[in-house]
Design a protein around this motif. Structure first.
Motif, PDB file in Angstrom:
ATOM      1  N   ILE A 192      -4.802 -10.172  -4.148  1.00 24.72           N
ATOM      2  CA  ILE A 192      -5.931  -9.951  -4.902  1.00 24.72           C
ATOM      3  C   ILE A 192      -6.285  -8.539  -5.080  1.00 24.72           C
ATOM      4  O   ILE A 192      -7.108  -8.080  -5.883  1.00 24.72           O
ATOM      5  N   GLU A 193      -6.089  -7.756  -4.103  1.00 19.64           N
ATOM      6  CA  GLU A 193      -6.525  -6.468  -3.986  1.00 19.64           C
ATOM      7  C   GLU A 193      -5.442  -5.509  -4.874  1.00 19.64           C
ATOM      8  O   GLU A 193      -4.500  -5.278  -4.402  1.00 19.64           O
ATOM      9  N   SER A 194      -5.947  -4.724  -5.856  1.00 18.43           N
ATOM     10  CA  SER A 194      -5.237  -3.870  -6.634  1.00 18.43           C
ATOM     11  C   SER A 194      -5.401  -2.421  -6.537  1.00 18.43           C
ATOM     12  O   SER A 194      -4.599  -1.438  -6.607  1.00 18.43           O
ATOM     13  N   GLU A 195      -6.565  -2.248  -6.011  1.00 15.83           N
ATOM     14  CA  GLU A 195      -6.931  -0.824  -5.799  1.00 15.83           C
ATOM     15  C   GLU A 195      -6.051  -0.252  -4.500  1.00 15.83           C
ATOM     16  O   GLU A 195      -6.300  -0.595  -3.545  1.00 15.83           O
ATOM     17  N   GLY A 196      -5.377   0.955  -4.908  1.00 14.97           N
ATOM     18  CA  GLY A 196      -4.550   1.594  -3.980  1.00 14.97           C
ATOM     19  C   GLY A 196      -3.210   1.042  -3.540  1.00 14.97           C
ATOM     20  O   GLY A 196      -2.923   1.217  -2.453  1.00 14.97           O
ATOM     21  N   THR A 197      -2.958  -0.088  -4.328  1.00 14.74           N
ATOM     22  CA  THR A 197      -1.780  -0.797  -4.083  1.00 14.74           C
ATOM     23  C   THR A 197      -0.548  -0.358  -5.235  1.00 14.74           C
ATOM     24  O   THR A 197      -0.869  -0.099  -6.166  1.00 14.74           O
ATOM     25  N   TYR A 198       0.691  -0.708  -4.773  1.00 14.26           N
ATOM     26  CA  TYR A 198       1.725  -0.756  -5.624  1.00 14.26           C
ATOM     27  C   TYR A 198       2.524  -1.792  -5.603  1.00 14.26           C
ATOM     28  O   TYR A 198       3.036  -2.264  -4.480  1.00 14.26           O
ATOM     29  N   PRO A 199       2.674  -2.505  -6.850  1.00 13.69           N
ATOM     30  CA  PRO A 199       3.110  -3.875  -6.846  1.00 13.69           C
ATOM     31  C   PRO A 199       5.086  -3.896  -6.336  1.00 13.69           C
ATOM     32  O   PRO A 199       5.457  -2.852  -6.685  1.00 13.69           O
ATOM     33  N   LEU A 200       5.147  -4.546  -5.458  1.00 13.85           N
ATOM     34  CA  LEU A 200       6.743  -4.513  -5.015  1.00 13.85           C
ATOM     35  C   LEU A 200       7.594  -4.642  -6.498  1.00 13.85           C
ATOM     36  O   LEU A 200       7.284  -5.813  -7.090  1.00 13.85           O
ATOM     37  N   PRO A 201       8.644  -3.865  -6.209  1.00 15.64           N
ATOM     38  CA  PRO A 201       9.510  -4.036  -7.556  1.00 15.64           C
ATOM     39  C   PRO A 201      10.213  -5.341  -7.376  1.00 15.64           C
ATOM     40  O   PRO A 201      10.519  -5.792  -6.241  1.00 15.64           O
ATOM     41  N   GLU A 202      10.975  -5.870  -8.358  1.00 15.27           N
ATOM     42  CA  GLU A 202      11.465  -7.341  -8.449  1.00 15.27           C
ATOM     43  C   GLU A 202      12.697  -6.930  -7.276  1.00 15.27           C
ATOM     44  O   GLU A 202      13.042  -8.072  -6.564  1.00 15.27           O
ATOM     45  N   ALA A 203      13.481  -5.805  -7.347  1.00 15.16           N
ATOM     46  CA  ALA A 203      14.698  -6.022  -6.506  1.00 15.16           C
ATOM     47  C   ALA A 203      14.271  -6.077  -5.168  1.00 15.16           C
ATOM     48  O   ALA A 203      15.137  -6.729  -4.741  1.00 15.16           O
ATOM     49  N   GLN A 204      13.126  -5.680  -4.636  1.00 10.91           N
ATOM     50  CA  GLN A 204      12.843  -5.600  -3.267  1.00 10.91           C
ATOM     51  C   GLN A 204      12.089  -7.070  -3.023  1.00 10.91           C
ATOM     52  O   GLN A 204      12.227  -7.670  -2.020  1.00 10.91           O
ATOM     53  N   LEU A 205      11.390  -7.765  -4.089  1.00 10.32           N
ATOM     54  CA  LEU A 205      11.064  -8.993  -4.132  1.00 10.32           C
ATOM     55  C   LEU A 205      12.113 -10.060  -3.787  1.00 10.32           C
ATOM     56  O   LEU A 205      12.135 -11.010  -2.934  1.00 10.32           O
TER      57      LEU A 205
ATOM     58  N   ARG B 113       0.795  -1.049   0.179  1.00 11.56           N
ATOM     59  CA  ARG B 113      -0.137   0.087   0.199  1.00 11.56           C
ATOM     60  C   ARG B 113       0.970   1.352   0.064  1.00 11.56           C
ATOM     61  O   ARG B 113       0.489   2.375  -0.134  1.00 11.56           O
ATOM     62  N   ALA B 114       2.016   1.178   0.269  1.00 10.00           N
ATOM     63  CA  ALA B 114       3.030   2.322   0.268  1.00 10.00           C
ATOM     64  C   ALA B 114       3.601   2.377  -1.160  1.00 10.00           C
ATOM     65  O   ALA B 114       3.804   1.648  -1.917  1.00 10.00           O
ATOM     66  N   THR B 115       4.051   3.624  -1.363  1.00  8.00           N
ATOM     67  CA  THR B 115       4.559   4.056  -2.623  1.00  8.00           C
ATOM     68  C   THR B 115       5.922   3.367  -2.895  1.00  8.00           C
ATOM     69  O   THR B 115       6.428   3.118  -1.869  1.00  8.00           O
ATOM     70  N   PRO B 116       6.408   3.212  -4.126  1.00 10.48           N
ATOM     71  CA  PRO B 116       7.540   2.673  -4.395  1.00 10.48           C
ATOM     72  C   PRO B 116       8.673   3.275  -3.656  1.00 10.48           C
ATOM     73  O   PRO B 116       9.684   2.886  -3.292  1.00 10.48           O
ATOM     74  N   ARG B 117       8.753   4.824  -3.559  1.00  6.53           N
ATOM     75  CA  ARG B 117       9.680   5.555  -2.943  1.00  6.53           C
ATOM     76  C   ARG B 117       9.822   5.062  -1.437  1.00  6.53           C
ATOM     77  O   ARG B 117      10.760   4.611  -0.968  1.00  6.53           O
ATOM     78  N   THR B 118       8.406   4.755  -0.746  1.00  5.87           N
ATOM     79  CA  THR B 118       8.851   4.581   0.435  1.00  5.87           C
ATOM     80  C   THR B 118       9.088   2.946   0.675  1.00  5.87           C
ATOM     81  O   THR B 118      10.063   2.567   1.457  1.00  5.87           O
ATOM     82  N   GLN B 119       8.807   2.105  -0.065  1.00 10.32           N
ATOM     83  CA  GLN B 119       9.096   0.819  -0.445  1.00 10.32           C
ATOM     84  C   GLN B 119      10.527   0.725  -0.298  1.00 10.32           C
ATOM     85  O   GLN B 119      11.250  -0.177   0.158  1.00 10.32           O
ATOM     86  N   SER B 120      11.231   1.551  -1.031  1.00  9.42           N
ATOM     87  CA  SER B 120      12.788   1.348  -1.338  1.00  9.42           C
ATOM     88  C   SER B 120      13.456   1.762  -0.217  1.00  9.42           C
ATOM     89  O   SER B 120      14.684   1.524   0.064  1.00  9.42           O
ATOM     90  N   GLY B 121      12.743   2.591   0.973  1.00 10.91           N
ATOM     91  CA  GLY B 121      13.448   2.665   1.882  1.00 10.91           C
ATOM     92  C   GLY B 121      13.932   1.448   2.925  1.00 10.91           C
ATOM     93  O   GLY B 121      14.651   1.621   3.778  1.00 10.91           O
ATOM     94  N   LEU B 122      13.163   0.420   2.531  1.00  9.59           N
ATOM     95  CA  LEU B 122      13.616  -0.807   3.248  1.00  9.59           C
ATOM     96  C   LEU B 122      14.728  -1.487   2.856  1.00  9.59           C
ATOM     97  O   LEU B 122      15.063  -2.328   3.163  1.00  9.59           O
TER      98      LEU B 122
END
Length: 313
Positions: free
Chosen positions: A148-161, A108-117
């Motif tokens: 299954i929920e896509s509304e308001g979500t951002y798929p995890l980038p391959e590098a983070q997966l 649910r977080a933006t890619p910018r925030t996900q990348s913080g991890l």
């Protein structure tokens, strides 16, 4: 080896979580292999309960971070703020400075925030305004997401997966499991009674012992065969990387360690492959119409012959 403490940890978690012994073993294996785990399942399946049970069982510092679309990277790692009382800038550490971090609904977080991890998960450090600070040595991320929920979500980038050692799914369970859950949680939550059975230092020592679990040449070649098969399979466009291959070695060592062995068996590798491969391979467009990643990984396991176990010690 801390065999008795490992069994106590398994018993502690299974006293709360019903019918998911294999998933619990893999979660602990992810911890002991110094990896991180992504729990991907529908709401209400017990993902958060599982994470909290593990955290309470090891007695380390636990932080839960609810990921939302307005969450900033500084909300994850921390920031320097001006304290008017002292007239100085002071450091406010983020929730990543914990032994166990539950990243709830991470997609649910933006890619910018996900990348913080990313840096935290790979380097076990957090950089705040140019200053790198080490995280606790036992740092472990359990992330959850709804597949299954896509509304308001951002798929995890391959590098983070790729930073997640395992992607696990709990599933509904059997009718017997449902009855046991109903009776176990009828009055009070058993999570309230969970007490620490080991500490962060025990985890650190176990992680060191896992690295010393013997991997025979036969098992090494089996892991290489599986890796190369993923790169040549007709349904797979992107196969397993060298980093993922090394992750499979560590995961197999951790599974053997949990079972009280000082050597890896082919069955340890087979158990680790599905949750480790499925989120790392990419199917061809044609294959996506007919198969899932799990189907293809099962084909790999069936097509690559395993070494005879009597010769792997």
């Amino acid at each position: 080896m801390h065999a008795e403490k490992v069994q106590q940890l398994l018993h502690s978690i299974n006293s709360v979580i019903v019918g998911k012994e294999t998933e619990v073993r893999l979660l602990i294996a992810g911890l002991l292999a110094r990896g991180h785990v992504l729990l991907e399942d529908l709401p209400g399946m017990g993902k958060t309960v599982l994470a909290r049970t593990l955290a309470q069982s090891i007695g380390g510092a636990f932080q839960r971070l609810q990921f939302t679309s307005d969450l900033l990277p500084s909300d994850v790692v921390g920031l320097h703020f001006f304290n008017p009382k002292t007239g100085n800038f002071e450091l406010r550490r983020g929730p990543v400075f914990a032994d166990v971090l539950l990243a709830d609904e991470i997609n649910r977080a933006t890619p910018r925030t996900q990348s913080g991890l990313l840096e935290c998960m790979e380097e076990r450090q957090a950089t705040i305004e140019g200053v790198s600070l080490p995280l606790p040595e036992a740092f472990f991320v359990i992330a959850t997401q709804n597949p299954i929920e896509s509304e308001g979500t951002y798929p995890l980038p391959e590098a983070q997966l790729d930073r997640f050692l395992f992607r696990l799914s709990l599933g509904y369970g059997t009718r017997t499991d449902s009855l046991a859950i109903m009776r176990r949680f009828r009055t009070d939550s058993p999570l309230d009674d969970v007490q620490p059975v080991l500490g962060a230092q025990d985890i650190i020592q176990m992680q060191k012992e896992v690295r010393r679990v013997h991997v025979s040449e036969a098992v090494e070649n089996y892991i290489i065969d599986l890796t190369e098969a993923s790169r040549t399979h007709s349904s797979i466009e992107v196969g397993i990387s060298p980093r993922a291959m090394l992750a499979l070695v560590r995961a197999s060592q951790a599974i053997a360690y949990i079972d009280g062995r000082s050597f890896v068996l082919p069955d340890d590798v087979k158990l680790a492959v599905p949750p480790l491969f499925t989120h790392r391979i990419r199917l061809t467009m044609e294959a996506e119409l007919l198969q899932t990643e799990r189907d293809v990984v099962q084909e790999l396991l069936q097509s690559v012959p395993a070494p005879v176990e009597t010769g792997v010690q």
